[in-house]
Design a protein around this motif. Structure first.
Motif, mmCIF file in Angstrom:
data_model
loop_
_atom_site.group_PDB
_atom_site.id
_atom_site.type_symbol
_atom_site.label_atom_id
_atom_site.label_comp_id
_atom_site.label_asym_id
_atom_site.label_seq_id
_atom_site.Cartn_x
_atom_site.Cartn_y
_atom_site.Cartn_z
ATOM 1 N N MET A 145 76.167 3.643 142.739
ATOM 2 C CA MET A 145 77.446 3.708 143.444
ATOM 3 C C MET A 145 77.370 2.862 144.707
ATOM 4 N N TYR B 83 81.300 4.205 148.970
ATOM 5 C CA TYR B 83 81.752 5.349 148.175
ATOM 6 C C TYR B 83 80.745 6.498 148.238
ATOM 7 N N LYS C 227 83.654 5.469 140.262
ATOM 8 C CA LYS C 227 82.706 4.517 140.867
ATOM 9 C C LYS C 227 81.250 4.689 140.466
ATOM 10 N N GLN D 46 79.058 0.135 139.877
ATOM 11 C CA GLN D 46 78.966 -0.790 141.005
ATOM 12 C C GLN D 46 77.554 -1.329 141.164
#
Length: 518
Positions: free
Chosen positions: A390, A394, A375, A379
């Motif tokens: 991130m 997460y 991740k 993102q």
């Protein structure tokens, strides 16, 4: 005598009576507070490294790198050898000091080492708080290291030798409790001080407060009976035993066993303590654990995560204040686990906690590696800074897993990394064994704190998988090779090696180190 010292016995481990007296509690409280200065430094170092005024004064290149960060470079923002040296320089000094302290404590006793450690740490706190350049900052860090090396060599021995056998695990674990408490206090101070441009000076300078507690408290300590007997003060040793054990204890029987152990140790001294440990088969288990315990403790990854947790949290997307608050939560989780584990160390034993904590840490590290690998940097939303790459759920998951990992350590390797080395060595190599434990641990802490940021930059999420693999190895090693030490008096500790399926071949093959004990 050709081998390790095992004091003969005709029966089970002795019970000298006596309870948890006020005197032994206060003595152990002061000795355990030696962990406070170490914990405070761990918490403070990582926190001030995330404060922009501190970085602007000493490490401006990191601020420039943060401003110019690009996608895919999130792991490398804090990769700076100068910043690593700020953290790791303490450990070089501490490792050297712990080796010197081994000889000094045999000559002057445990109390003198505690006093020296408190004074040196106070001087280091004053220098770092007033630092105007990097050289002054690192010089102060080295004075702090000397203080930690002296204190951490003496405190575990103080606790192990003063504690009644059935309370020894819980009382010796007190050093880890204070270490964890020191981390939490430091994180709270960092969070409050970060609001001010001079906050980093407050955070660093306040290290003098726990140092003062150690120094003043050590003035009122009684040296340990084992140390006093080794230095020829049998009458003072009996008075110390009577004071800490109480009138109901059989202090004469305990003193006789201490004297036997010391005498057996002296009869075996045909060379230096290190030479005996390194060359005699009877000392093979002690040598292995003198190395294995500190190495494995460092390879749990908790130390570097404690130091650099604010930087790791910033890497996954938290802001400066949120990262400092994350460090506070991390410290609180560790402290809570330490408090919960303390009563069961002497109830269920050491090996159960090693196993449960090891599995918990391994799972958490593997999960962190997966989340960061899958991740981080993938993102980004429109307009977000690259360093906040991130997604928030997460990032929160990384924080939670880091806290669970820290809790697993706080319930197992944290306290037991102090308890086990303080109790397994015979009296003739006890100071050396503890010095090896501390110096190896601090030496590896230097290597890890100097290399962690570079390792994170190059290995990225695999850094956490690396630590997970080591936790798996150490958990199996402890399950197979560590005998249970719960409730065994120090003077009877030789029995655990004689009875162990693997180590008995070394102790028994020595033949001359004493009769097999039952």
């Amino acid at each position: 005598m050709a081998g390790g010292v095992v004091v003969p016995s005709d029966g089970p481990a002795a019970d000298y009576g006596g309870g948890l007296t006020l005197s032994v509690f206060m003595t152990c409280l002061v000795a355990a507070s030696g962990g406070l200065i170490f914990g405070y430094d761990i918490g403070i170092s990582g926190g001030v490294s995330a404060m922009e005024p501190f970085l602007r004064r000493f490490f401006p290149q990191i601020l420039r790198r943060m401003a110019e960060a690009k996608k895919g470079n999130e792991y490398c923002i804090y990769d700076s050898q100068a910043l690593s040296a700020f953290t790791s320089s303490l450990y070089v000094a501490a490792a050297a000091a712990s080796l010197v302290a081994s000889r000094v404590t045999r000559a002057l006793g445990r109390q003198a080492i505690m006093l020296m450690g408190g004074a040196l740490f106070f001087a280091g706190a004053a220098l770092t708080g007033a630092a105007v350049n990097l050289a002054m900052l690192i010089a102060g860090r080295m004075l702090l290291g000397f203080g930690i090396g002296f204190t951490n060599q003496a405190a575990p021995l103080f606790l192990a030798e003063m504690s009644p056998p059935r309370w020894r695990g819980a009382l010796t674990a007190g050093i880890q409790f204070f270490l964890t408490l020191g981390i939490l206090i430091a994180n709270l101070i960092n969070y409050a001080a970060a609001r001010h441009t001079w906050g980093w000076r407050l955070s660093l300078g306040l290290a003098g407060a726990p140092a003062g507690v150690i120094f003043v408290g050590a003035l009122f300590l009684t040296d340990t009976p084992s140390s006093l007997v080794m230095r020829g003060h049998a009458d003072r040793a009996r008075a110390a035993l009577l004071r800490v054990r109480g009138a109901d204890a059989d202090v004469d029987a305990e003193l006789r066993d201490i004297a036997k152990a010391v005498e057996a140790a002296r009869q075996s001294e045909d060379g230096g303590a290190f030479r005996r440990m390194a060359t005699r088969r009877g000392y093979r288990p002690h040598l292995v654990f003198a190395v294995a315990v500190p190495v494995f403790t460092q390879l749990t990854g908790v130390i570097v995560l404690s130091f650099f947790s604010p930087l790791v949290f910033r890497t996954v997307g938290f802001g400066s204040n949120a990262a400092l608050m994350g460090a506070v939560i991390l410290g609180a989780a560790n402290l809570a686990a330490q408090i919960l584990s303390t009563p069961i160390i002497d109830r269920y034993g050491r090996k159960v906690l090693f196993a449960v904590g090891g599995v918990q840490m391994m799972v958490c590290q593997a999960a962190i590696a997966w989340i960061m690998g899958a991740k981080l940097g993938k993102q980004q939303q429109s307009g977000e800074a690259a360093a906040a790459a991130m997604a928030r759920p997460y990032a929160v998951a990384v924080l939670v897993l880091t806290c669970l990992h820290s809790a697993g350590f706080g319930a197992s390797w944290g306290p037991l990394g102090w308890v086990v080395p303080s109790e397994i060595f015979p009296v003739d190599i006890r100071s050396l064994g503890q010095a090896m434990n501390v110096s190896i641990s601090l030496g590896l802490a230097f290597v890890q704190t100097q290399s962690f940021l570079a390792m994170l930059c190059r290995f990225k999420y695999a850094t956490f998988a690396y630590y997970a693999a080591w936790v798996a190895v150490m958990t199996v090693f402890i399950a197979v090779f560590l005998p249970e030490t719960k409730g065994v008096p120090l003077e009877s500790m030789g029995t655990i090696w004689v009875k162990h399926w693997y180590w008995k071949r070394f102790v028994n093959d020595d033949g001359k180190s004493g009769a097999a004990l039952t």
